[in-house]
Design a protein around this motif. Structure first.
Motif, PDB file in Angstrom:
ATOM      1  N   LEU A  84       0.814  -1.269  -0.151  1.00 45.17           N
ATOM      2  CA  LEU A  84       0.118  -0.148   0.139  1.00 45.17           C
ATOM      3  C   LEU A  84       0.926   1.188   0.081  1.00 45.17           C
ATOM      4  O   LEU A  84       0.687   2.277  -0.664  1.00 45.17           O
ATOM      5  CB  LEU A  84      -1.060   0.206   1.340  1.00 45.17           C
ATOM      6  N   GLU A  85       2.036   1.264   0.730  1.00 44.68           N
ATOM      7  CA  GLU A  85       2.896   2.258   0.802  1.00 44.68           C
ATOM      8  C   GLU A  85       3.442   2.721  -0.743  1.00 44.68           C
ATOM      9  O   GLU A  85       3.758   3.625  -1.011  1.00 44.68           O
ATOM     10  CB  GLU A  85       3.999   2.201   1.820  1.00 44.68           C
ATOM     11  N   ALA A  86       3.833   1.597  -1.287  1.00 48.96           N
ATOM     12  CA  ALA A  86       4.190   1.849  -2.747  1.00 48.96           C
ATOM     13  C   ALA A  86       3.488   2.503  -3.624  1.00 48.96           C
ATOM     14  O   ALA A  86       3.643   3.019  -4.459  1.00 48.96           O
ATOM     15  CB  ALA A  86       4.986   0.112  -2.980  1.00 48.96           C
ATOM     16  N   LEU A 100       1.353   9.514  -5.401  1.00 50.39           N
ATOM     17  CA  LEU A 100       1.955  10.717  -4.930  1.00 50.39           C
ATOM     18  C   LEU A 100       2.808  11.502  -5.956  1.00 50.39           C
ATOM     19  O   LEU A 100       2.821  12.711  -6.270  1.00 50.39           O
ATOM     20  CB  LEU A 100       2.442  10.861  -3.828  1.00 50.39           C
ATOM     21  N   LEU A 101       3.811  10.652  -6.439  1.00 47.98           N
ATOM     22  CA  LEU A 101       4.825  11.159  -7.340  1.00 47.98           C
ATOM     23  C   LEU A 101       4.265  11.579  -8.613  1.00 47.98           C
ATOM     24  O   LEU A 101       4.437  12.610  -8.899  1.00 47.98           O
ATOM     25  CB  LEU A 101       5.690   9.923  -7.728  1.00 47.98           C
ATOM     26  N   LEU A 102       3.140  10.694  -8.961  1.00 47.53           N
ATOM     27  CA  LEU A 102       2.638  11.208 -10.390  1.00 47.53           C
ATOM     28  C   LEU A 102       1.755  12.514 -10.126  1.00 47.53           C
ATOM     29  O   LEU A 102       1.782  13.215 -11.107  1.00 47.53           O
ATOM     30  CB  LEU A 102       1.841   9.893 -10.945  1.00 47.53           C
ATOM     31  N   PHE A 103       0.899  12.519  -9.214  1.00 45.85           N
ATOM     32  CA  PHE A 103       0.059  13.483  -9.114  1.00 45.85           C
ATOM     33  C   PHE A 103       0.876  14.825  -8.820  1.00 45.85           C
ATOM     34  O   PHE A 103       0.562  15.839  -9.461  1.00 45.85           O
ATOM     35  CB  PHE A 103      -1.079  13.097  -7.894  1.00 45.85           C
ATOM     36  N   LEU A 104       1.944  14.747  -7.735  1.00 43.00           N
ATOM     37  CA  LEU A 104       2.618  15.978  -7.427  1.00 43.00           C
ATOM     38  C   LEU A 104       3.473  16.340  -8.817  1.00 43.00           C
ATOM     39  O   LEU A 104       3.685  17.321  -9.206  1.00 43.00           O
ATOM     40  CB  LEU A 104       3.368  15.954  -6.087  1.00 43.00           C
ATOM     41  N   GLY A 105       3.987  15.234  -9.467  1.00 38.15           N
ATOM     42  CA  GLY A 105       4.819  15.829 -10.564  1.00 38.15           C
ATOM     43  C   GLY A 105       4.023  16.417 -11.740  1.00 38.15           C
ATOM     44  O   GLY A 105       4.513  17.111 -12.425  1.00 38.15           O
ATOM     45  N   ALA A 126      11.009  12.306  -7.027  1.00 37.42           N
ATOM     46  CA  ALA A 126      11.657  10.918  -6.869  1.00 37.42           C
ATOM     47  C   ALA A 126      12.521  10.774  -5.729  1.00 37.42           C
ATOM     48  O   ALA A 126      12.678   9.760  -4.889  1.00 37.42           O
ATOM     49  CB  ALA A 126      12.167  10.118  -8.210  1.00 37.42           C
ATOM     50  N   VAL A 127      13.464  11.868  -5.731  1.00 41.74           N
ATOM     51  CA  VAL A 127      14.639  11.682  -4.636  1.00 41.74           C
ATOM     52  C   VAL A 127      13.726  11.967  -3.529  1.00 41.74           C
ATOM     53  O   VAL A 127      14.477  11.351  -2.316  1.00 41.74           O
ATOM     54  CB  VAL A 127      15.431  12.705  -5.145  1.00 41.74           C
ATOM     55  N   VAL A 128      13.060  12.818  -3.157  1.00 39.75           N
ATOM     56  CA  VAL A 128      12.489  12.968  -1.977  1.00 39.75           C
ATOM     57  C   VAL A 128      11.569  12.012  -1.596  1.00 39.75           C
ATOM     58  O   VAL A 128      11.693  11.538  -0.336  1.00 39.75           O
ATOM     59  CB  VAL A 128      11.316  14.325  -2.274  1.00 39.75           C
ATOM     60  N   LEU A 129      10.987  11.222  -2.370  1.00 41.38           N
ATOM     61  CA  LEU A 129      10.090  10.163  -1.865  1.00 41.38           C
ATOM     62  C   LEU A 129      10.708   8.819  -1.941  1.00 41.38           C
ATOM     63  O   LEU A 129      10.200   7.769  -1.136  1.00 41.38           O
ATOM     64  CB  LEU A 129       8.885   9.933  -2.702  1.00 41.38           C
ATOM     65  N   ILE A 173      10.443   1.266  -4.355  1.00 48.16           N
ATOM     66  CA  ILE A 173       9.536   0.585  -5.210  1.00 48.16           C
ATOM     67  C   ILE A 173       8.559   1.237  -5.776  1.00 48.16           C
ATOM     68  O   ILE A 173       8.020   1.213  -7.022  1.00 48.16           O
ATOM     69  CB  ILE A 173       8.914  -0.934  -4.574  1.00 48.16           C
ATOM     70  N   GLY A 174       7.906   2.131  -4.835  1.00 46.13           N
ATOM     71  CA  GLY A 174       6.784   3.040  -5.274  1.00 46.13           C
ATOM     72  C   GLY A 174       7.335   4.141  -6.422  1.00 46.13           C
ATOM     73  O   GLY A 174       6.734   4.547  -7.297  1.00 46.13           O
ATOM     74  N   VAL A 175       8.556   4.655  -6.154  1.00 43.80           N
ATOM     75  CA  VAL A 175       9.296   5.542  -6.871  1.00 43.80           C
ATOM     76  C   VAL A 175       9.697   5.014  -8.310  1.00 43.80           C
ATOM     77  O   VAL A 175       9.227   5.701  -9.402  1.00 43.80           O
ATOM     78  CB  VAL A 175      10.582   6.182  -6.381  1.00 43.80           C
ATOM     79  N   ILE A 176      10.128   3.946  -8.150  1.00 45.61           N
ATOM     80  CA  ILE A 176      10.263   3.173  -9.706  1.00 45.61           C
ATOM     81  C   ILE A 176       9.197   2.837 -10.276  1.00 45.61           C
ATOM     82  O   ILE A 176       8.920   3.199 -11.599  1.00 45.61           O
ATOM     83  CB  ILE A 176      11.109   2.009  -9.372  1.00 45.61           C
TER      84      ILE A 176
END
Length: 178
Positions: A2-4, A10-15, A72-75, A81-84
């Motif tokens: 769930l965390e991933a 979050l990466l996609l939304f904020l990015g 990606a660096v922040v998260l 795995i979530g970032v990748i």
């Protein structure tokens, strides 16, 4: 797991938010790099993204991706795995949303699913290629209305800056030196 998923989302939304509001729309108003490399009426996606060796195309892509890479660096500490996964999904989506030029059509059930979860389809992104003041949000469609407001506000700002005596005096001083 769930965390991933949360980190990827979050990466996609904020990015998408940062790329849309701090690079893409300002570049449409104040710049020329993105419009020349991404919206030229003379070229299609295969030409400017795959077949060209123009470093400006690469620069435009890097600048558009920069918010995602910073996030990606922040998260990363929260879920590598979530970032990748988020970065891979984002890249897949870049390729997918540009396939309209190849003559493909998104299946109806995929279109309906994308509408339900506010994901940009290739057909919707093609609207942006044809009418650069519409269909903002590279991944998410719910950025459309705020993006239009931001676009209008930046156009007014550009108009104000062009008419500003201080800016005109400064630009004339630069012109006199050249």
């Amino acid at each position: 797991m769930l965390e991933a998923i949360c980190v990827a989302w979050l990466l996609l939304f904020l990015g998408d938010f940062l790329s849309t509001f701090f690079y893409h729309i300002p570049e449409h108003i104040f710049g020329t790099l993105h419009v020349k490399t991404h919206h030229s009426w003379k070229k299609n996606f295969r030409h400017y993204a795959i077949l060209t060796f123009n470093p400006l195309v690469l620069l435009d892509g890097i600048l558009g991706a920069l918010p995602y890479l910073i996030l990606a660096v922040v998260l990363w500490p929260f879920s590598p795995i979530g970032v990748i996964g988020g970065l891979l999904f984002g890249q897949f989506h870049v390729w997918w949303r540009h396939i309209t030029i190849l003559g493909t059509k998104t299946p109806k059930f995929v279109t309906i699913l994308c509408q339900l979860i506010f994901i940009t389809t290739p057909e919707r992104h093609w609207i942006h290629h044809q009418k650069t003041n519409q269909a903002y949000g590279d991944i998410f469609t719910f950025f459309e209305e705020p993006a239009k407001l931001w676009l209008r506000w930046l156009r007014l700002l550009r108009l104000y800056l062009k008419q500003s005596p201080l800016v005109n005096k400064y630009s004339q001083g630069l012109g006199a030196r050249n």
